[in-house]
Design an enzyme around this catalytic site. Structure first.
Site, PDB file in Angstrom:
ATOM      1  N   ASP A   1      -6.828  -6.446   4.133  1.00 12.86           N
ATOM      2  CA  ASP A   1      -6.155  -5.145   4.215  1.00 12.86           C
ATOM      3  C   ASP A   1      -6.238  -4.614   5.644  1.00 12.86           C
ATOM      4  O   ASP A   1      -7.336  -4.427   6.176  1.00 12.86           O
ATOM      5  CB  ASP A   1      -6.876  -4.193   3.240  1.00 12.86           C
ATOM      6  CG  ASP A   1      -6.262  -2.802   3.158  1.00 12.86           C
ATOM      7  OD1 ASP A   1      -5.182  -2.576   3.740  1.00 12.86           O
ATOM      8  OD2 ASP A   1      -6.870  -1.951   2.485  1.00 12.86           O
TER       9      ASP A   1
ATOM     10  N   HIS B   1      -1.218  -1.383  -4.260  1.00 18.35           N
ATOM     11  CA  HIS B   1      -2.500  -1.020  -3.629  1.00 18.35           C
ATOM     12  C   HIS B   1      -2.527   0.492  -3.400  1.00 18.35           C
ATOM     13  O   HIS B   1      -1.613   1.050  -2.791  1.00 18.35           O
ATOM     14  CB  HIS B   1      -2.635  -1.779  -2.315  1.00 18.35           C
ATOM     15  CG  HIS B   1      -3.941  -1.606  -1.622  1.00 18.35           C
ATOM     16  ND1 HIS B   1      -5.063  -2.320  -1.957  1.00 18.35           N
ATOM     17  CD2 HIS B   1      -4.313  -0.796  -0.596  1.00 18.35           C
ATOM     18  CE1 HIS B   1      -6.076  -1.970  -1.164  1.00 18.35           C
ATOM     19  NE2 HIS B   1      -5.644  -1.041  -0.324  1.00 18.35           N
TER      20      HIS B   1
ATOM     21  N   MET C   1     -12.166   4.578  -0.837  1.00 24.67           N
ATOM     22  CA  MET C   1     -12.836   4.858   0.434  1.00 24.67           C
ATOM     23  C   MET C   1     -13.537   6.200   0.277  1.00 24.67           C
ATOM     24  O   MET C   1     -13.161   7.209   0.886  1.00 24.67           O
ATOM     25  CB  MET C   1     -11.816   4.874   1.578  1.00 24.67           C
ATOM     26  CG  MET C   1     -11.388   3.466   1.977  1.00 24.67           C
ATOM     27  SD  MET C   1      -9.869   3.434   2.928  1.00 24.67           S
ATOM     28  CE  MET C   1      -8.683   3.366   1.584  1.00 24.67           C
TER      29      MET C   1
ATOM     30  N   SER D   1       2.669  -0.608   6.202  1.00 24.39           N
ATOM     31  CA  SER D   1       3.841  -0.416   7.069  1.00 24.39           C
ATOM     32  C   SER D   1       4.779  -1.611   7.080  1.00 24.39           C
ATOM     33  O   SER D   1       5.993  -1.433   7.212  1.00 24.39           O
ATOM     34  CB  SER D   1       3.407  -0.046   8.494  1.00 24.39           C
ATOM     35  OG  SER D   1       2.109  -0.453   8.778  1.00 24.39           O
TER      36      SER D   1
ATOM     37  N   ASP E   1      -4.732   3.654  -1.928  1.00 22.21           N
ATOM     38  CA  ASP E   1      -5.828   3.997  -1.018  1.00 22.21           C
ATOM     39  C   ASP E   1      -6.331   5.406  -1.293  1.00 22.21           C
ATOM     40  O   ASP E   1      -5.637   6.379  -1.029  1.00 22.21           O
ATOM     41  CB  ASP E   1      -5.341   3.898   0.436  1.00 22.21           C
ATOM     42  CG  ASP E   1      -5.144   2.455   0.861  1.00 22.21           C
ATOM     43  OD1 ASP E   1      -6.099   1.676   0.745  1.00 22.21           O
ATOM     44  OD2 ASP E   1      -4.020   2.107   1.292  1.00 22.21           O
TER      45      ASP E   1
ATOM     46  N   PHE F   1      -6.511   4.823   7.991  1.00 27.46           N
ATOM     47  CA  PHE F   1      -5.103   5.078   8.333  1.00 27.46           C
ATOM     48  C   PHE F   1      -4.286   3.797   8.243  1.00 27.46           C
ATOM     49  O   PHE F   1      -4.815   2.706   8.520  1.00 27.46           O
ATOM     50  CB  PHE F   1      -4.987   5.639   9.762  1.00 27.46           C
ATOM     51  CG  PHE F   1      -5.687   6.953   9.919  1.00 27.46           C
ATOM     52  CD1 PHE F   1      -5.026   8.141   9.630  1.00 27.46           C
ATOM     53  CD2 PHE F   1      -7.027   7.004  10.301  1.00 27.46           C
ATOM     54  CE1 PHE F   1      -5.686   9.365   9.741  1.00 27.46           C
ATOM     55  CE2 PHE F   1      -7.693   8.215  10.417  1.00 27.46           C
ATOM     56  CZ  PHE F   1      -7.024   9.398  10.132  1.00 27.46           C
TER      57      PHE F   1
ATOM     58  N   HIS G   1      -8.320   1.097  -4.075  1.00 23.74           N
ATOM     59  CA  HIS G   1      -9.284   0.922  -2.983  1.00 23.74           C
ATOM     60  C   HIS G   1      -9.963   2.264  -2.727  1.00 23.74           C
ATOM     61  O   HIS G   1      -9.343   3.181  -2.202  1.00 23.74           O
ATOM     62  CB  HIS G   1      -8.499   0.423  -1.754  1.00 23.74           C
ATOM     63  CG  HIS G   1      -9.284   0.271  -0.499  1.00 23.74           C
ATOM     64  ND1 HIS G   1      -8.679   0.013   0.709  1.00 23.74           N
ATOM     65  CD2 HIS G   1     -10.610   0.324  -0.248  1.00 23.74           C
ATOM     66  CE1 HIS G   1      -9.609  -0.078   1.657  1.00 23.74           C
ATOM     67  NE2 HIS G   1     -10.789   0.108   1.102  1.00 23.74           N
TER      68      HIS G   1
ATOM     69  N   SER H   1       0.850  -1.192   0.000  1.00 25.22           N
ATOM     70  CA  SER H   1       0.000   0.000   0.000  1.00 25.22           C
ATOM     71  C   SER H   1       0.880   1.235   0.000  1.00 25.22           C
ATOM     72  O   SER H   1       1.648   1.461   0.947  1.00 25.22           O
ATOM     73  CB  SER H   1      -0.885   0.006   1.233  1.00 25.22           C
ATOM     74  OG  SER H   1      -1.445   1.290   1.388  1.00 25.22           O
TER      75      SER H   1
ATOM     76  N   MET I   1      -9.003   8.237  -0.324  1.00 27.34           N
ATOM     77  CA  MET I   1      -9.875   8.621   0.802  1.00 27.34           C
ATOM     78  C   MET I   1     -10.386  10.036   0.590  1.00 27.34           C
ATOM     79  O   MET I   1      -9.622  10.915   0.199  1.00 27.34           O
ATOM     80  CB  MET I   1      -9.073   8.581   2.105  1.00 27.34           C
ATOM     81  CG  MET I   1      -8.404   7.253   2.372  1.00 27.34           C
ATOM     82  SD  MET I   1      -7.473   7.318   3.893  1.00 27.34           S
ATOM     83  CE  MET I   1      -6.730   5.681   3.883  1.00 27.34           C
TER      84      MET I   1
ATOM     85  N   MET J   1     -11.609  -5.751   5.335  1.00 29.38           N
ATOM     86  CA  MET J   1     -10.774  -4.857   6.141  1.00 29.38           C
ATOM     87  C   MET J   1     -10.539  -5.473   7.512  1.00 29.38           C
ATOM     88  O   MET J   1     -11.491  -5.890   8.184  1.00 29.38           O
ATOM     89  CB  MET J   1     -11.461  -3.490   6.326  1.00 29.38           C
ATOM     90  CG  MET J   1     -11.613  -2.648   5.071  1.00 29.38           C
ATOM     91  SD  MET J   1     -10.085  -2.314   4.190  1.00 29.38           S
ATOM     92  CE  MET J   1      -9.133  -1.446   5.438  1.00 29.38           C
TER      93      MET J   1
HETATM   94  C1  DX5 Z   1      -6.359   1.643   5.512  1.00 31.41           C
HETATM   95  C2  DX5 Z   1      -5.886   1.271   4.138  1.00 31.41           C
HETATM   96  C3  DX5 Z   1      -4.794   0.291   4.111  1.00 31.41           C
HETATM   97  C4  DX5 Z   1      -3.521   0.720   4.791  1.00 31.41           C
HETATM   98  C5  DX5 Z   1      -2.863  -0.515   5.315  1.00 31.41           C
HETATM   99  O1  DX5 Z   1      -7.541   2.378   5.402  1.00 31.41           O
HETATM  100  O2  DX5 Z   1      -6.963   0.719   3.391  1.00 31.41           O
HETATM  101  O3  DX5 Z   1      -4.530  -0.140   2.783  1.00 31.41           O
HETATM  102  O4  DX5 Z   1      -2.635   1.390   3.944  1.00 31.41           O
HETATM  103  O5  DX5 Z   1      -1.760  -0.160   6.077  1.00 31.41           O
HETATM  104  P1  DX5 Z   1      -1.073  -1.172   7.104  1.00 31.41           P
HETATM  105  O6  DX5 Z   1      -0.616  -2.355   6.301  1.00 31.41           O
HETATM  106  O7  DX5 Z   1       0.027  -0.372   7.682  1.00 31.41           O
HETATM  107  O8  DX5 Z   1      -2.138  -1.557   8.096  1.00 31.41           O
HETATM  108 ZN    ZN Z   2      -6.514  -0.201   1.411  1.00 31.82          ZN
END
Ligand code: DX5
Ligand code: ZN
Length: 215
Positions: free
Chosen positions: A174, A30, A65, A197, A32, A142, A63, A7, A34, A136
Site C-alpha cells: 500500500d 480498500h 490507522m 491515485s 483507510d 495520505f 486498514h 483505495s 485514520m 506500507m
Molecule cells: C495511506 C493509505 C493508502 C493510500 C494509498 O496512508 O493507507 O491506502 O490511500 O494511496 P496512493 O495509492 O495514492 O498512494
Molecule cells: Zn491503506
C-alpha cells in the site's frame, strides 16, 4: 493471481456510491480509517463502512490507522468489514494480540500492517495467526505519495517468511503503487496491490485496474 484493491481515500466522498461502482471490476475495496493520532490525518470511520456495506458486495479490506485498535474491532465487524488490519506500531503486543483475537471471535479476516520503519521480523510472532500482512510503501496518512523503493527487500523477506510459516497468508502492499511500481512489488512477492491515485486519478479506472493486474 494478483488482486487489486482500490483505495477510496482518493475517491469523491460526496458521491461514494458512484465511486464504488466505478471500481467494481477490482477484487477488493480498500478503506483507510485514520484517527488523527496514529497518523496526523483524519479520514473516515464506522458509519462510512456501514454505508459501503449496503452499497456493494465487494470484499471490504479495512486498514485501521488508529491507536489501540482493539477498541474498535467489534464496531467495524458490526459495520460489515470483511478484513481488518491493525498496525503493529499502534499498541503493545498484548493489545495487538487482543485485537486479533477479537477479529477471530467475530469471524473477520485478520491483518497486520508495518510502517516503513518497522522491520520484516516484526511479523514473526503473528504470522501463523493472520490472513494478511500489509507492507506500507509510503508513510501512512495520505494518498498520492511517492513509492519507497527501499521497502522492496522487506517485501521479499516477508514473502519468504510466508512461504515458510503460512503459505495461505496474503501479502499486500500500500502506497505509491502505479503502473511503474506494480511490477516491482509483484516481483518482490506481493499478491494484493492497493492503489488510490493510480485508479481514481485515471480517466478509465477499469483500464487502470487491468494494467495494475498486469493484463
Ligand atoms: C495511506 C493509505 C493508502 C493510500 C494509498 O496512508 O493507507 O491506502 O490511500 O494511496 P496512493 O495509492 O495514492 O498512494
Ligand atoms: Zn491503506
Amino acid at each position: 493471481m494478483i488482486k487489486i484493491a482500490p483505495s477510496i481515500l482518493s475517491a469523491d466522498f460526496a458521491d461514494l456510491g458512484r465511486e464504488v461502482r466505478r471500481v467494481s471490476s477490482a477484487d477488493w475495496l480498500h478503506v483507510d480509517v485514520m484517527d488523527g493520532m496514529f497518523v496526523s490525518n483524519i479520514s473516515i470511520g464506522v458509519p462510512v463502512v456501514k454505508s459501503l456495506r449496503k452499497a456493494t458486495d465487494m470484499f471490504l479490506d479495512v486498514h485501521l490507522m488508529i491507536e489501540k485498535p482493539v477498541r474498535y474491532i467489534d464496531a467495524f465487524a458490526d459495520a460489515g468489514a470483511d478484513l481488518l488490519s491493525v498496525h503493529l506500531e499502534a499498541d503493545m503486543p498484548p493489545g495487538i494480540r487482543a485485537a486479533l483475537e477479537a477479529m477471530e471471535r467475530r469471524g473477520v479476516k485478520k491483518g497486520i500492517v508495518l510502517r516503513p520503519i518497522t522491520a520484516a521480523e516484526a511479523v514473526l510472532p503473528y504470522i501463523k495467526d493472520v490472513d494478511l500482512i500489509l507492507v506500507m510503501t509510503v508513510e501512512p496518512g495520505f494518498g498520492g505519495q511517492k513509492f519507497m523503493t527501499d521497502q522492496l527487500p522487506k517485501i521479499e523477506a516477508i514473502r519468504r517468511y510466508i512461504e515458510e510459516y503460512n503459505p495461505a497468508c496474503h501479502l499486500e502492499v500500500d502506497g505509491g503503487v502505479d503502473p511503474n511500481t506494480a511490477p516491482l512489488v509483484v516481483r518482490a512477492g506481493a499478491d494484493v496491490l492497493v492503489a488510490g491515485s493510480a485508479v481514481y486519478g485515471a480517466a478509465d479506472p477499469a483500464a487502470a485496474i487491468r494494467t495494475l493486474r498486469g493484463e
